[in-house]
Design a protein around this motif. Structure first.
Motif, mmCIF file in Angstrom:
data_model
loop_
_atom_site.group_PDB
_atom_site.id
_atom_site.type_symbol
_atom_site.label_atom_id
_atom_site.label_comp_id
_atom_site.label_asym_id
_atom_site.label_seq_id
_atom_site.Cartn_x
_atom_site.Cartn_y
_atom_site.Cartn_z
ATOM 1 N N LEU A 24 4.099 1.617 20.575
ATOM 2 C CA LEU A 24 3.344 2.725 21.166
ATOM 3 C C LEU A 24 3.943 4.069 20.772
ATOM 4 N N ASP A 25 5.262 4.153 20.724
ATOM 5 C CA ASP A 25 5.916 5.393 20.277
ATOM 6 C C ASP A 25 5.480 5.748 18.859
ATOM 7 N N THR A 26 5.421 4.740 18.012
ATOM 8 C CA THR A 26 5.005 4.963 16.627
ATOM 9 C C THR A 26 3.557 5.430 16.567
ATOM 10 N N ALA A 27 2.698 4.788 17.353
ATOM 11 C CA ALA A 27 1.285 5.185 17.377
ATOM 12 C C ALA A 27 1.145 6.634 17.833
ATOM 13 N N ARG A 28 1.884 7.018 18.874
ATOM 14 C CA ARG A 28 1.818 8.398 19.372
ATOM 15 C C ARG A 28 2.264 9.379 18.293
ATOM 16 N N ALA A 29 3.342 9.033 17.604
ATOM 17 C CA ALA A 29 3.869 9.923 16.570
ATOM 18 C C ALA A 29 2.874 10.095 15.433
ATOM 19 N N LEU A 30 2.257 9.010 14.992
ATOM 20 C CA LEU A 30 1.277 9.099 13.916
ATOM 21 C C LEU A 30 0.053 9.894 14.351
ATOM 22 N N LEU A 31 -0.359 9.705 15.602
ATOM 23 C CA LEU A 31 -1.522 10.423 16.111
ATOM 24 C C LEU A 31 -1.252 11.910 16.289
ATOM 25 N N GLY A 32 0.006 12.287 16.259
ATOM 26 C CA GLY A 32 0.343 13.700 16.396
ATOM 27 C C GLY A 32 -0.117 14.535 15.219
ATOM 28 N N SER A 33 -0.313 13.887 14.068
ATOM 29 C CA SER A 33 -0.711 14.642 12.877
ATOM 30 C C SER A 33 -1.868 14.006 12.122
ATOM 31 N N ARG A 34 -2.362 12.873 12.600
ATOM 32 C CA ARG A 34 -3.417 12.143 11.893
ATOM 33 C C ARG A 34 -4.500 11.747 12.874
ATOM 34 N N SER A 35 -5.690 11.551 12.363
ATOM 35 C CA SER A 35 -6.778 11.060 13.211
ATOM 36 C C SER A 35 -6.703 9.543 13.305
ATOM 37 N N VAL A 36 -7.357 8.988 14.301
ATOM 38 C CA VAL A 36 -7.391 7.541 14.476
ATOM 39 C C VAL A 36 -7.912 6.855 13.217
ATOM 40 N N ALA A 37 -8.954 7.417 12.629
ATOM 41 C CA ALA A 37 -9.580 6.789 11.457
ATOM 42 C C ALA A 37 -8.637 6.698 10.268
ATOM 43 N N ASP A 38 -7.625 7.543 10.221
ATOM 44 C CA ASP A 38 -6.718 7.592 9.074
ATOM 45 C C ASP A 38 -5.476 6.722 9.248
ATOM 46 N N ILE A 39 -5.370 6.017 10.362
ATOM 47 C CA ILE A 39 -4.167 5.214 10.634
ATOM 48 C C ILE A 39 -4.547 3.739 10.636
#
Length: 228
Positions: A24-39
Motif C-alpha cells: 500500500l505504501d508503494t501504491a500511494r507513492a506511485l499515485l503521488g505522481s502518476r494516474s491509476v491508468a499509468d500504474i
C-alpha cells in the motif's frame, strides 16, 4: 521511486500485515505522481520488490490495492470534513444549504487522489475483484456514504434522511463525472487556453461547488413543498 525490499516469504500475521503495508505504501507513492491508468501491477510489484504472484497473495488484484487506498483517503477526508464544518449564522433562505454544500466542495478540491480514485471507482476499480472483496469494500463504501449523509442531516435537520442520503450519493457522482476534466492532457490545455477558458482546476472547483449547491438547495426546496 520507492525502494525495493528483499522480502522473505511472510508467514506470521505481523509479517503478512507488514507486507500489505509495504504494498500500500508503494501504491500511494506511485499515485503521488502518476494516474491509476499509468500504474500496472507489474510496475507496482517490481517497485515493492515482489513478484506479481506474491503481491496477489495479499490483494485480489491491482484494482483491489487502489480500492484500499481509496477507502483510507475517503475516511481521512470525512474525518477532516466533520471537524471543519461550522454552521453559518446567515438566516436567509437556503443560506445553510449553500454554506454546507460550498464547504463540502471546497474540502474536496485539494483531495486530488481521492477525486481521481472516485472517478474510476465504478468504471475501472470495481471490475477486477473477487466477490468477497467486493462485498467488504461495498460495506465500507456504504459506511462512508452514510457518514456524509449523517453530517448533512446534522446541519440541516429539516432535510429528510432519504434526501441527505441522495445528496451524499450525488456528491460521488458529481466528483466522478467532473474530475476527468480537471487535469486535461497538454494538448487539450493548450486548446482551452486558446479558447480563453478558465484553467481546468478552476473550472473543476467552480463546477463542483455549483453542482453540490444546486443539489442541496433543490432537495431542500422539494422537501419544503412536501411539508407545505
Amino acid at each position: 521511486m520507492v525502494a525495493t525490499h528483499g522480502f522473505q516469504r511472510a508467514r506470521k500475521p505481523e509479517q503478512i500485515e507488514a507486507r500489505r503495508c509495504a504494498i500500500l505504501d508503494t501504491a500511494r507513492a506511485l499515485l503521488g505522481s502518476r494516474s491509476v491508468a499509468d500504474i500496472s501491477l507489474r510496475e507496482l510489484s517490481e517497485t515493492v520488490g515482489l513478484a506479481k504472484s506474491n503481491v496477489l497473495r495479499y490483494f485480489d488484484s491491482r484494482e483491489a490495492i487502489f480500492l484500499e487506498v481509496l477507502d483510507e483517503n475517503w475516511v481521512a477526508w470525512l474525518d477532516g470534513l466533520e471537524a471543519s464544518v461550522i454552521p453559518t449564522e446567515d438566516s436567509s433562505p437556503f443560506a445553510a444549504e449553500i454554506h454546507l454544500a460550498s464547504t463540502i466542495a471546497e474540502s474536496l478540491v485539494p483531495q486530488r487522489l481521492l477525486c481521481e480514485l472516485l472517478s474510476v471507482m465504478g468504471s475501472v476499480l470495481e471490475k477486477n475483484i473477487s466477490e468477497d472483496f467486493a462485498r467488504d469494500f461495498k460495506k465500507r463504501a456504504a459506511v462512508n456514504t452514510t457518514r456524509l449523509a449523517s453530517l448533512v442531516h446534522s446541519q440541516l435537520p429539516d432535510l429528510a434522511d432519504e434526501d441527505a442520503a441522495h445528496f451524499a450519493k450525488a456528491t460521488l457522482v458529481i466528483v466522478a463525472g467532473m474530475w476527468p476534466y480537471a487535469e486535461p492532457a497538454k494538448s487539450m490545455a493548450v486548446v482551452l487556453g486558446e479558447m480563453h477558458a478558465p484553467p481546468a482546476a478552476e473550472m473543476f472547483a467552480t463546477g463542483l461547488r455549483e453542482g453540490l449547491v444546486n443539489q442541496l438547495v433543490g432537495l431542500s426546496a422539494r422537501a419544503a413543498t412536501r411539508t407545505s
